[in-house]
Structure formats: C-alpha cells, structure tokens
Scaffold this motif. Structure first.
Motif, PDB file in Angstrom:
ATOM      1  N   SER A  82       0.874  -1.098   0.176  1.00 18.71           N
ATOM      2  CA  SER A  82       0.109   0.557   0.210  1.00 18.71           C
ATOM      3  C   SER A  82       1.297   1.558  -0.088  1.00 18.71           C
ATOM      4  CB  SER A  82      -1.192  -0.473   1.148  1.00 18.71           C
ATOM      5  OG  SER A  82      -1.928   0.617   1.131  1.00 18.71           O
ATOM      6  N   HIS A  83       0.858   2.433   0.873  1.00 20.07           N
ATOM      7  CA  HIS A  83       1.363   3.440   0.382  1.00 20.07           C
ATOM      8  C   HIS A  83       2.422   3.976   2.237  1.00 20.07           C
ATOM      9  CE1 HIS A  83      -2.662   6.026   1.476  1.00 20.07           C
ATOM     10  NE2 HIS A  83      -2.571   4.883   0.570  1.00 20.07           N
ATOM     11  N   ILE A  84       2.989   4.910   2.765  1.00 14.97           N
ATOM     12  CA  ILE A  84       2.725   4.995   3.991  1.00 14.97           C
ATOM     13  C   ILE A  84       2.862   6.850   3.509  1.00 14.97           C
ATOM     14  CG2 ILE A  84       4.908   3.756   4.513  1.00 14.97           C
ATOM     15  CD1 ILE A  84       7.003   5.277   4.194  1.00 14.97           C
ATOM     16  N   ASP A  85       2.653   7.796   2.506  1.00 10.15           N
ATOM     17  CA  ASP A  85       2.154   8.775   2.136  1.00 10.15           C
ATOM     18  C   ASP A  85       1.266   9.217   2.914  1.00 10.15           C
ATOM     19  OD1 ASP A  85       1.002   7.486   0.134  1.00 10.15           O
ATOM     20  OD2 ASP A  85       0.922   9.504  -0.895  1.00 10.15           O
ATOM     21  N   ASP A 127       3.800   8.545  -3.186  1.00  8.16           N
ATOM     22  CA  ASP A 127       2.231   9.875  -3.356  1.00  8.16           C
ATOM     23  C   ASP A 127       1.503   8.948  -3.540  1.00  8.16           C
ATOM     24  OD1 ASP A 127       1.393  11.930  -3.618  1.00  8.16           O
ATOM     25  OD2 ASP A 127       2.183  13.142  -5.699  1.00  8.16           O
ATOM     26  N   GLU A 128       0.473   7.878  -3.452  1.00  3.44           N
ATOM     27  CA  GLU A 128      -0.567   7.583  -3.208  1.00  3.44           C
ATOM     28  C   GLU A 128      -1.689   8.573  -3.359  1.00  3.44           C
ATOM     29  OE1 GLU A 128      -4.809   5.379  -2.690  1.00  3.44           O
ATOM     30  OE2 GLU A 128      -4.030   6.487  -1.709  1.00  3.44           O
ATOM     31  N   LEU A 135      -1.156   8.270  -7.577  1.00  4.39           N
ATOM     32  CA  LEU A 135      -1.058   6.970  -7.562  1.00  4.39           C
ATOM     33  C   LEU A 135       0.151   7.083  -8.169  1.00  4.39           C
ATOM     34  CD1 LEU A 135      -4.611   5.609  -8.544  1.00  4.39           C
ATOM     35  CD2 LEU A 135      -3.335   5.860  -6.248  1.00  4.39           C
ATOM     36  N   PHE A 136       1.123   7.725  -7.869  1.00  4.64           N
ATOM     37  CA  PHE A 136       2.359   8.428  -8.923  1.00  4.64           C
ATOM     38  C   PHE A 136       3.578   6.756  -8.838  1.00  4.64           C
ATOM     39  CE2 PHE A 136       6.825   9.345  -8.568  1.00  4.64           C
ATOM     40  CZ  PHE A 136       7.018  10.153 -10.257  1.00  4.64           C
ATOM     41  N   GLY A 137       3.126   6.792  -7.764  1.00  2.00           N
ATOM     42  CA  GLY A 137       4.588   5.220  -7.407  1.00  2.00           C
ATOM     43  C   GLY A 137       3.660   3.989  -8.494  1.00  2.00           C
ATOM     44  N   SER A 138       2.545   3.420  -8.210  1.00  2.00           N
ATOM     45  CA  SER A 138       1.592   2.486  -9.257  1.00  2.00           C
ATOM     46  C   SER A 138       2.010   2.486 -10.832  1.00  2.00           C
ATOM     47  CB  SER A 138       0.578   1.922  -8.523  1.00  2.00           C
ATOM     48  OG  SER A 138      -0.344   3.084  -7.806  1.00  2.00           O
ATOM     49  N   ARG A 139       1.868   3.863 -10.525  1.00  2.00           N
ATOM     50  CA  ARG A 139       1.639   4.225 -12.411  1.00  2.00           C
ATOM     51  C   ARG A 139       3.176   3.529 -12.209  1.00  2.00           C
ATOM     52  NH1 ARG A 139      -0.517  10.054 -13.899  1.00  2.00           N
ATOM     53  NH2 ARG A 139       0.064  10.661 -11.805  1.00  2.00           N
ATOM     54  N   ALA A 140       4.092   4.368 -12.117  1.00  2.00           N
ATOM     55  CA  ALA A 140       5.021   4.204 -12.859  1.00  2.00           C
ATOM     56  C   ALA A 140       5.440   3.053 -12.773  1.00  2.00           C
ATOM     57  CB  ALA A 140       6.243   5.319 -11.847  1.00  2.00           C
ATOM     58  N   PHE A 141       5.504   1.959 -11.563  1.00  2.00           N
ATOM     59  CA  PHE A 141       5.423   0.302 -11.850  1.00  2.00           C
ATOM     60  C   PHE A 141       5.119  -0.205 -12.905  1.00  2.00           C
ATOM     61  CE2 PHE A 141       5.024  -4.082 -10.263  1.00  2.00           C
ATOM     62  CZ  PHE A 141       6.034  -3.920 -10.080  1.00  2.00           C
ATOM     63  N   THR A 142       3.587   0.065 -12.908  1.00  2.00           N
ATOM     64  CA  THR A 142       2.923  -0.701 -13.930  1.00  2.00           C
ATOM     65  C   THR A 142       2.784   0.548 -15.421  1.00  2.00           C
ATOM     66  OG1 THR A 142       0.585   1.054 -13.736  1.00  2.00           O
ATOM     67  CG2 THR A 142       1.019  -1.135 -13.222  1.00  2.00           C
ATOM     68  N   GLY A 360     -10.269   5.339  -5.526  1.00  2.99           N
ATOM     69  CA  GLY A 360      -8.834   5.501  -5.550  1.00  2.99           C
ATOM     70  C   GLY A 360      -8.366   4.374  -5.341  1.00  2.99           C
ATOM     71  N   HIS A 361      -7.291   3.361  -5.766  1.00  5.33           N
ATOM     72  CA  HIS A 361      -6.128   2.781  -4.416  1.00  5.33           C
ATOM     73  C   HIS A 361      -5.048   2.039  -6.116  1.00  5.33           C
ATOM     74  CE1 HIS A 361      -8.153   2.510  -1.226  1.00  5.33           C
ATOM     75  NE2 HIS A 361      -9.053   2.067  -1.849  1.00  5.33           N
ATOM     76  N   ASP A 362      -4.094   1.961  -5.459  1.00  2.00           N
ATOM     77  CA  ASP A 362      -2.735   1.491  -6.111  1.00  2.00           C
ATOM     78  C   ASP A 362      -2.782   0.347  -6.983  1.00  2.00           C
ATOM     79  OD1 ASP A 362      -0.690   4.150  -5.400  1.00  2.00           O
ATOM     80  OD2 ASP A 362      -0.619   2.362  -3.739  1.00  2.00           O
ATOM     81  N   ALA A 363      -3.909  -0.851  -6.522  1.00  5.87           N
ATOM     82  CA  ALA A 363      -4.396  -1.535  -6.736  1.00  5.87           C
ATOM     83  C   ALA A 363      -4.762  -1.528  -8.274  1.00  5.87           C
ATOM     84  CB  ALA A 363      -5.321  -2.882  -5.448  1.00  5.87           C
TER      85      ALA A 363
END
Lengths: 412, 412
Positions: A82-85, A127-128, A135-142, A360-363
C-alpha cells in the motif's frame, strides 16, 4: 494454525504514526516531505530487521522480500502493499495498514518457515495520495507514467515534483525506470480500511473488493456577464454563480437517480469571478468529480451531466464549457484473487461480503498488470482522510490474518 | 437663456480621464493613489483658473466656490458635487461627471454675473468607491465617521487607510474634523450617470431621483461536514456548498417575488472549504447583498432570507450562521430638491421621470444633513463600473444644464 503477531503489528503502526504526527492525533505526511523520508528510512530499517531484503526503485517505491533482492522478468512473485504517504491532516491507517500488515505477513512466513512456491514481495507505493500526481509510484511501476508530463507535475501550492523528489535524493525524470519487468508479478493483494460505513453498518468484518471505481474530474465553467449588483435589473442578470449553483444541485440529483446506487459525485472546488460583493458574478466554476465502479454508467453519466450543464446554461442565458481534467477507468478485481480472499476468510473463520471500492487505490494500476484484489476492514464511523480516522485493533488483526492466508494461497 | 458650455465641460472630462487612464479606455483611479492625487492637484488648478476659491478639508474633500473660502456655521450654501476616484477598471464618467458639471455650472454663473442669494459650492468627496471605506469623504463631512474605526480601515489587499492617506499628505485620524459646521448647507444636488438601463430604455433624458437604496451585506455560512467524496454515501453527506447553492437560488427567487420590483440581491463572494476536489465541502460561504429604496421592505426581506437560510440548513442537516457585515438605510430625496430639478427640466424643455437610485451615492449621506437630491442621465446600455461605461455628449450637456438651473433655483 499460523497467524500474524497483532502486538508487533500494532507497535509498528503506532511507531509509523509518529512521523508527521499532529498534536491532536492523525498525521500530515505527504510524499517526499521530511517526515515521509524519515518514515521511509524507518521502514527500510524495519524490513531489514525482519530479516528481509530491502530496496527502493527509481520512483521511490520501497520493496521488501525474503530470498529475492529485485524483481525480474519471468520470475513471478506475489506482491502485497500500500503506501506510507498521507493526505494533509489524514489518519494513521490509510496506506500504513496495508504496508505494515504486509511486512508482518512476510516476517511471519519467514519466522514460521512456511513453504510457498512463489516469492512474496512487499511494496510501498510513492505518492498514492497524489500531492504531485495521484497513484504516482504504482503508475510508474505499471508503466502508466507519461514521461513528458513529469516536468509539469506539481502540487496545488505550485511546488514541482522534480524539486520535491530532488530534495529527497531522487531524479524524477528517471521515475519511468521503475516499470516492472515483464512477467514479474503473478498477483497483487492490498489490505486497506474501507474508508466508508458499509462494513461497519452491516456488521461484517471483511470486505472482498470486486472493483475499484473509475474517477472522472472535469472543470465546469459557466460564463455570464459582470454587472453592477445594484443597478442591473434582476431579470437582466447573466449570473455565472447562480448557473453553477443550479447545475450542481441538478447534477447531484441526476447522479443519485441514475447512478444505480454505486455512483457518486462531488463539487469540492468552487470559484466565482470577479468575486466582489457588489458585482454580479461573470463566472462560476466548479470542479466536478464523478465516481463509479461501472465504466458504462460512468461514461453515460458524464455525458448526461454535460448535456444538463448545456440546458442550465441556455435557460440562464450564460455560456458553459466542460473541460475534462482527468479520468481513470473502473478496475475490476481478479476473480481468482477474490476467491483466495474468501477462502482465507473461511480458514480464519470470518464472514465476508463483496463490495466495490469507492476510493482510488494503487491496486487499480496493478490490476492492469496482473491479477489484483483488495481486502477491506471496517472504518470506525466510515471516517477517513481525517485525523480521527480509525478502526479497531481486533479488526486490524482479523484483516492482517486474512491477508496472511490469502498471500500463502496465491503463492502456493 | 443662460446655459453651460458643453465644449469646456467635455474638454475637462477628457482631461480628467487621462489620470489613471487604461490602454483600452476607462480609468483605474482609486482614492489616495498617485493618479488620484495628480487628478486632485489638477482639479484644484481648474477651480482656481475658473476664478473660484479652492480648499481641501481634513478628509481630503476638495471644495470650490465663488465668494466664500470656507463653510461656516449658519451661513448656508447650496452644494453640488460628486467624486473623482474610480473603481479599478472603471469608467470616465462615474463621479467625474458630477464634479466637472458642477464646476462648469459655478464657472458659468460667475461668468454671466447671474445673481443668487445663497453661495454655490462645489464638493469632490473622497473615496466614494470605498477602497478603504465606502463614501468616506461624505461620511466625514456629515459626521458619520466612527473615529475609533479609522485605524482599522483597510483595502481588501490589506493596505491601511492611515498609510494611504499619509502617503498623500493627510492624517487619517484628523478626518472627522471635516464635519460640516451646523447650518452650513441649505441643499445638495448631484448629477450622475444612472448606471442602469431604465432611462435609456424609456427614452427619457432626465431622471429625478426620489430615493437612494439602502444596502445590507451579510455573510451566510453553511457548515456541514468534510467527508471523503468517494466513500461517503450520497444520502449521508452534509455538504456545505450544496446548502449554499440551494439557499442562493431560493433567496434570489424570494427577493424577486416579494421585493416589489425595486429590491435586488447578489451573491458576489462565494467560498468553499476545504476546497479540494475529493473532499465533500464542510463549509459553503456566501456574501449576500440586499438593496432596496424601501426601509421596511429591506428589513423584512433580510429577516425572510435569514429564516429561509435556517429552513434550507435544517432540511440539509447542516448548520447556518448569518453574520451582518454592513447596513445603510435607504435615503429619501427631499421633495423640494426633486421639484427644483423638475422645474429646471421644464425651463430647459426636457422630459423627466422619477426613479430610485439602485447604487449608493454621497447624496445619501448629505440627505441626513440637508435637503438632498440627484439628477440622473442615461448610461449607454446601462453599463457602469466598466471601462466601456459611457453616455452621449448631448445627454451630458442636457444633464449639466438641468443641474445649472436647479442650482440657481435652490440658491435663489
């Protein structure tokens, strides 16, 4: 039956809550800020102290795993996180719960020596909450980050992402390098508080998320004419604010009437120009948000709202412009992940219900890459994005145990 | 029949329009600003060049007169005037017309050697437009300035009156000394553009003002609860903005229905909190202005609006607070001044109609001190407080001649 340690999980949640803590409770811990970076350093230390490998990618996503030191093509892992922000003046569970419960699961698996075919990996996404871009980080990851837009990404106070990341020791232009290698993720599951009242009111401890809403944001601008607020006869006025007010009330009713009970709308930003008490407003601007788990309903209501705006404008002799700002598609959760969560609930002996996520969620980004799902636990009073956001420690323990058995099943 | 010089009046209007002139037409000439102070110096020079005495009082009001050098107790004069300050991006006639037509009248009387019993005096009142406090100069002149509030008077950008006046060479704390001596003013008449469309549409060249509206301003604050805009069910939301929108639409209709056609309302300032797209607004704030020439209607509608606000709030499960900000009483014009204006119209051969002023004017303060009245000429398209505010030169000439004969009658 193996289970997580509720004591250790609670201690970690309470420790993470100290980073960016507010005097009256809750946290302000936006991504890349000093409290967030201190929390990241602490999290990396906890991962290592749990006997796991820890690493950070180019988008600032934090990972932890037993046995592997990086993600690799065609070596599938089961991912949780999940996220810590946090949002400004947010709660201590939103995001933090999923990361720390994931860490607890991985540590417990490692301690108990339980065997599993696929490696388990923890992720904490950057930056979820979207201070600079949601959802910055999960956007980059995907692979969903548009590299050419990075230089323009900025917070509402004007601070640019590139500067914030540089301050934290990252080069924003390299964030797209965080993209996951092909075939690296076999499944993703995320534990989160519901952030709404449904589970608590139904008295059901576990929610199995079947879909995550898509969110459309549009700026709706009504333009009439600035006039003297004393001398202009009432029937001559072309008031941009009253048109916006009329539209907002009608659009809200339209969404309630035709949204099938799972679609919501909000007008959170309202501006009038010139904004002077003795001048009839020339312009009334709304930022309208529409959310639905159903793609067809979402697209249909966006169209119906736009034509409603045109009817209101024409009746009030003002102009209107609807400017789309952003749109995410509803993300269905994988049936196989939902089934694994439900099986875990049976194992642990807990009732569950399927529901959609209205936030919305990183999922939702992970769902585009792999089989993804989410586990919800009740939010006390449905409260979230507030300093008094909370859940019960027993509910947290239950959710973490469901996550534990879900991960074991997905990795088996 | 004696008449004013339209050529000289036009030349002065065009010259005054150069102080604070904007590239696309119109002026920005707020009181105490450098362009305003240059305009004041120019006006003092014009008064003296016309063979009149000129002086400035402690509130910055400029005076001109033939034969007298100051106002004195129990030596009544007939006063005419208006103001030379403007709103930001205002027109070249609002205020300037009344001052320069008054100067033209006094100069013409002096040139033609017309006899009159009472001295004629020209006044240009400070800060009519209220950058620091509305109708400032005429309030000081009529003893309506609250000395203890002067240190706090400030523009919306925060600049304090004391600093602005000091920069222009005035001591704000001494402004109350501008109060007129007892019995010094026998009558006041002011020429102004209508700033609305009524005269133009009726095809009538002269308006005889029978009353000036009272203006009430109140802040209406609806307070609900900030909630997550995705996860909070629509029927649970306590949305401060939607309550404000609902109230504004209903209050507008209430005022139209019960205002007797001469009462207007405006919502020129609208604010929502926290003002974030994904949070249900906890608070919606409106600044509501109510204007009416009828004191009973004004007080009655203010009460009805307040109870409407309470009904809307209770139906929407939010709180509401109505905080009065300011209130001026409607000012009836003196019958004897109205009759003098109508007689002057007959002399000049012009049709006239009685109407109320929907804007505030210095004449409303003078009405508390003496017999006061106003002459309106048509505004092209009803436009005012805009750079394209204008009237016809023929209309200006007609208005100045009516002022001329009105002054002679009042001073006879």
């Amino acid at each position: 039956m193996p289970a997580i340690s509720p004591r250790r999980l609670r201690a970690r949640i309470e420790t993470l809550a100290r980073f960016g803590a507010l005097p009256g409770g809750g946290v302000t811990r936006p991504c890349w800020s000093p409290p967030h970076e201190e929390a990241r350093a602490w999290l990396l230390g906890e991962i290592r102290a749990a006997g796991l490998e820890a690493w950070v990618d180019a988008a600032g996503n934090v990972f932890g795993a037993g046995g592997v030191r990086a993600l690799a093509a065609d070596r599938p892992v089961v991912l949780t996180g999940s996220h810590i922000d946090s949002v400004p003046e947010g709660g201590i569970l939103d995001g933090a719960l999923g990361v720390l419960a994931g860490l607890e699961c991985l540590e417990r698996v490692s301690e108990t020596g339980l065997t599993h075919r696929l490696p388990l990996v923890l992720g904490a996404w950057s930056d979820e909450e979207g201070r600079y871009g949601s959802l910055f980080g999960s956007r980059a990851f995907t692979g969903r980050l548009e590299i050419e837009r990075i230089p323009d990404m900025a917070a509402v106070d004007g601070e640019r992402l590139v500067d914030a990341m540089a301050r934290a020791g990252f080069d924003a232009r390299r964030a797209p390098e965080a993209r996951a290698p092909e075939g690296a993720v076999a499944a993703y599951v995320e534990l989160h508080i519901e952030q709404g009242p449904r589970l608590e009111e139904a008295g059901i401890p576990i929610g199995v998320v079947d879909s995550i809403v898509g969110v459309r944001r549009a700026r709706v601008v009504f333009t009439g004419q600035a006039d003297h607020a004393g001398t202009t006869p009432m029937d001559r006025r072309r008031d941009g604010f009253l048109a916006a007010a009329d539209y907002a009330l009608r659009a809200r009713d339209l969404v309630v009437r035709r949204g099938g009970g799972r679609t919501v709308t909000n007008f959170g930003v309202v501006t009038v120009h010139p904004g002077v008490s003795n001048i009839v407003p020339a312009r009334g601007e709304l930022v309208q948000e529409l959310r639905s788990p159903d793609a067809d309903v979402l697209a249909g209501l966006a169209m119906q709202c736009e034509s409603l705006a045109r009817r209101v404008a024409s009746r009030r002799r003002v102009g209107v412009e609807v400017r789309p700002m952003s749109a995410t598609a509803p993300a269905p959760c994988a049936e196989r992940v939902q089934a694994a969560i439900e099986a875990a609930c049976v194992t642990v002996g807990l009732a569950s219900t399927r529901l959609h996520s209205a936030a919305g969620h990183d999922a939702q980004n992970l769902a585009a890459l792999t089989d993804a799902g989410m586990i919800f636990i009740p939010s006390r009073g449905g409260r979230s994005h507030r300093v008094d956001e909370t859940s019960d420690w027993e509910a947290i323990e239950r959710g973490a145990n469901v996550l534990f058995h879900t991960l074991l099943a997905l990795a088996a």
